[in-house]
Design a protein around this motif. Structure first.
Motif, PDB file in Angstrom:
ATOM      1  N   VAL A  75       0.832  -1.214   0.000  1.00 34.62           N
ATOM      2  CA  VAL A  75       0.000   0.000   0.000  1.00 34.62           C
ATOM      3  C   VAL A  75       0.864   1.261   0.000  1.00 34.62           C
ATOM      4  O   VAL A  75       0.492   2.261  -0.614  1.00 34.62           O
ATOM      5  N   ARG A  76       2.023   1.230   0.609  1.00 33.98           N
ATOM      6  CA  ARG A  76       2.925   2.398   0.582  1.00 33.98           C
ATOM      7  C   ARG A  76       3.589   2.565  -0.792  1.00 33.98           C
ATOM      8  O   ARG A  76       4.090   3.634  -1.106  1.00 33.98           O
ATOM      9  N   GLY A  77       3.601   1.507  -1.593  1.00 31.91           N
ATOM     10  CA  GLY A  77       4.277   1.519  -2.889  1.00 31.91           C
ATOM     11  C   GLY A  77       3.483   2.205  -3.990  1.00 31.91           C
ATOM     12  O   GLY A  77       2.426   2.798  -3.772  1.00 31.91           O
ATOM     13  N   GLU A  78       4.005   2.080  -5.204  1.00 27.01           N
ATOM     14  CA  GLU A  78       3.449   2.771  -6.373  1.00 27.01           C
ATOM     15  C   GLU A  78       2.021   2.356  -6.715  1.00 27.01           C
ATOM     16  O   GLU A  78       1.278   3.141  -7.300  1.00 27.01           O
ATOM     17  N   ASP A  79       1.601   1.133  -6.377  1.00 26.53           N
ATOM     18  CA  ASP A  79       0.242   0.693  -6.696  1.00 26.53           C
ATOM     19  C   ASP A  79      -0.824   1.481  -5.930  1.00 26.53           C
ATOM     20  O   ASP A  79      -1.967   1.567  -6.389  1.00 26.53           O
ATOM     21  N   PHE A  80      -0.447   2.025  -4.774  1.00 25.00           N
ATOM     22  CA  PHE A  80      -1.414   2.759  -3.957  1.00 25.00           C
ATOM     23  C   PHE A  80      -0.897   4.169  -3.664  1.00 25.00           C
ATOM     24  O   PHE A  80      -1.020   5.051  -4.490  1.00 25.00           O
ATOM     25  N   PHE A  81      -0.328   4.387  -2.475  1.00 27.02           N
ATOM     26  CA  PHE A  81       0.020   5.754  -2.050  1.00 27.02           C
ATOM     27  C   PHE A  81       1.272   6.321  -2.698  1.00 27.02           C
ATOM     28  O   PHE A  81       1.428   7.527  -2.754  1.00 27.02           O
ATOM     29  N   ASP A  82       2.188   5.476  -3.143  1.00 21.80           N
ATOM     30  CA  ASP A  82       3.439   5.949  -3.752  1.00 21.80           C
ATOM     31  C   ASP A  82       4.082   7.010  -2.846  1.00 21.80           C
ATOM     32  O   ASP A  82       4.253   8.166  -3.217  1.00 21.80           O
ATOM     33  N   VAL A  83       4.435   6.580  -1.636  1.00 21.94           N
ATOM     34  CA  VAL A  83       4.877   7.506  -0.589  1.00 21.94           C
ATOM     35  C   VAL A  83       6.126   8.304  -0.944  1.00 21.94           C
ATOM     36  O   VAL A  83       6.320   9.402  -0.421  1.00 21.94           O
ATOM     37  N   GLU A  84       6.946   7.779  -1.836  1.00 24.06           N
ATOM     38  CA  GLU A  84       8.139   8.536  -2.243  1.00 24.06           C
ATOM     39  C   GLU A  84       7.733   9.786  -3.028  1.00 24.06           C
ATOM     40  O   GLU A  84       8.311  10.854  -2.860  1.00 24.06           O
ATOM     41  N   LYS A  85       6.750   9.647  -3.868  1.00 26.87           N
ATOM     42  CA  LYS A  85       6.289  10.755  -4.712  1.00 26.87           C
ATOM     43  C   LYS A  85       5.229  11.614  -4.020  1.00 26.87           C
ATOM     44  O   LYS A  85       5.148  12.814  -4.254  1.00 26.87           O
ATOM     45  N   PHE A  86       4.404  10.994  -3.171  1.00 30.44           N
ATOM     46  CA  PHE A  86       3.303  11.681  -2.492  1.00 30.44           C
ATOM     47  C   PHE A  86       3.378  11.406  -0.987  1.00 30.44           C
ATOM     48  O   PHE A  86       2.669  10.543  -0.476  1.00 30.44           O
ATOM     49  N   PRO A  87       4.255  12.111  -0.276  1.00 31.00           N
ATOM     50  CA  PRO A  87       4.496  11.799   1.131  1.00 31.00           C
ATOM     51  C   PRO A  87       3.387  12.214   2.098  1.00 31.00           C
ATOM     52  O   PRO A  87       3.404  11.791   3.251  1.00 31.00           O
ATOM     53  N   GLU A  88       2.425  13.021   1.632  1.00 29.89           N
ATOM     54  CA  GLU A  88       1.400  13.496   2.562  1.00 29.89           C
ATOM     55  C   GLU A  88       0.003  13.447   1.965  1.00 29.89           C
ATOM     56  O   GLU A  88      -0.188  13.610   0.768  1.00 29.89           O
ATOM     57  N   ILE A  89      -0.952  13.237   2.846  1.00 29.03           N
ATOM     58  CA  ILE A  89      -2.372  13.441   2.596  1.00 29.03           C
ATOM     59  C   ILE A  89      -2.709  14.721   3.342  1.00 29.03           C
ATOM     60  O   ILE A  89      -2.225  14.937   4.459  1.00 29.03           O
ATOM     61  N   SER A  90      -3.530  15.584   2.747  1.00 27.98           N
ATOM     62  CA  SER A  90      -3.891  16.815   3.458  1.00 27.98           C
ATOM     63  C   SER A  90      -5.390  17.044   3.435  1.00 27.98           C
ATOM     64  O   SER A  90      -6.107  16.542   2.559  1.00 27.98           O
ATOM     65  N   PHE A  91      -5.847  17.789   4.427  1.00 25.36           N
ATOM     66  CA  PHE A  91      -7.250  18.193   4.527  1.00 25.36           C
ATOM     67  C   PHE A  91      -7.284  19.643   4.970  1.00 25.36           C
ATOM     68  O   PHE A  91      -6.578  20.021   5.913  1.00 25.36           O
TER      69      PHE A  91
END
Length: 182
Positions: A75-91
């Motif tokens: 889930v942290r990888g490219e198939d889902f959140f891609d945390v390297e490219k998109f490190p944050e969710i914001s509201f």
């Protein structure tokens, strides 16, 4: 709607050690997987009129934790959140609407660089002073989002039909905020 006299206006900060940013998603159509994000920051800019208040939050995507290391890595990888490219969710909120004894917190949620409006059904759970003199406020909020709306489209078709991961994700928040210093 006016604040109760016991509640201080100003910028309240999230107490992450007494808060939970949780989610639930159906797996294989037969069970639910629950988890949380363990690294988040948020502020509640509380105004005299609750409707004039603002909320902003950021969540580190790398803090995704479902209790299974293999799934968490996927889930942290490219198939889902891609945390390297998109490190944050914001509201960022844009309205707080009274709904009887509760509120609807409306705002913009950004996941993987995609921003969509969301509405969170929110309950104010009260205010308490802890043994260390900190004034705390508790909130519960929930909503359901479509993960596809945010570019989280990976899935696998099951042999008997259906898909491995449902599109709908329930978000459940139990939040504690600390009042500004007097």
């Amino acid at each position: 709607m006016a604040l109760p006299a016991t509640v201080t206006t100003g910028i309240w900060t999230l107490d992450p050690s007494h808060s939970e940013i949780g989610f639930t998603v159906r797996h294989a159509g037969i069970s639910k997987v629950r988890g949380q994000f363990t690294d988040a920051a948020a502020t509640l800019d509380l105004a005299e009129n609750v409707a004039d208040s603002k909320v902003s939050a950021s969540i580190k995507t790398a803090s995704f934790d479902s209790g299974d290391a293999n799934r968490d890595g996927h889930v942290r990888g490219e198939d889902f959140f891609d945390v390297e490219k998109f490190p944050e969710i914001s509201f960022v909120s844009n309205a707080i609407v009274p709904k009887g004894d509760a509120y609807e917190l409306q705002g913009d949620l950004t996941i993987k660089g995609i921003t969509r409006p969301v509405a969170l059904e929110t309950e104010f759970n009260g205010v308490a002073v802890d043994p260390f003199g900190n004034t705390r406020a508790g909130l519960t909020a929930e909503t359901t989002i479509s993960r596809k709306d945010f570019g989280l489209t990976w899935n696998a078709v099951l042999e008997a039909g259906g898909v491995l991961v449902s599109d709908k994700v329930a978000i459940n928040l139990e939040l504690a905020f600390i009042a500004p210093a007097a």
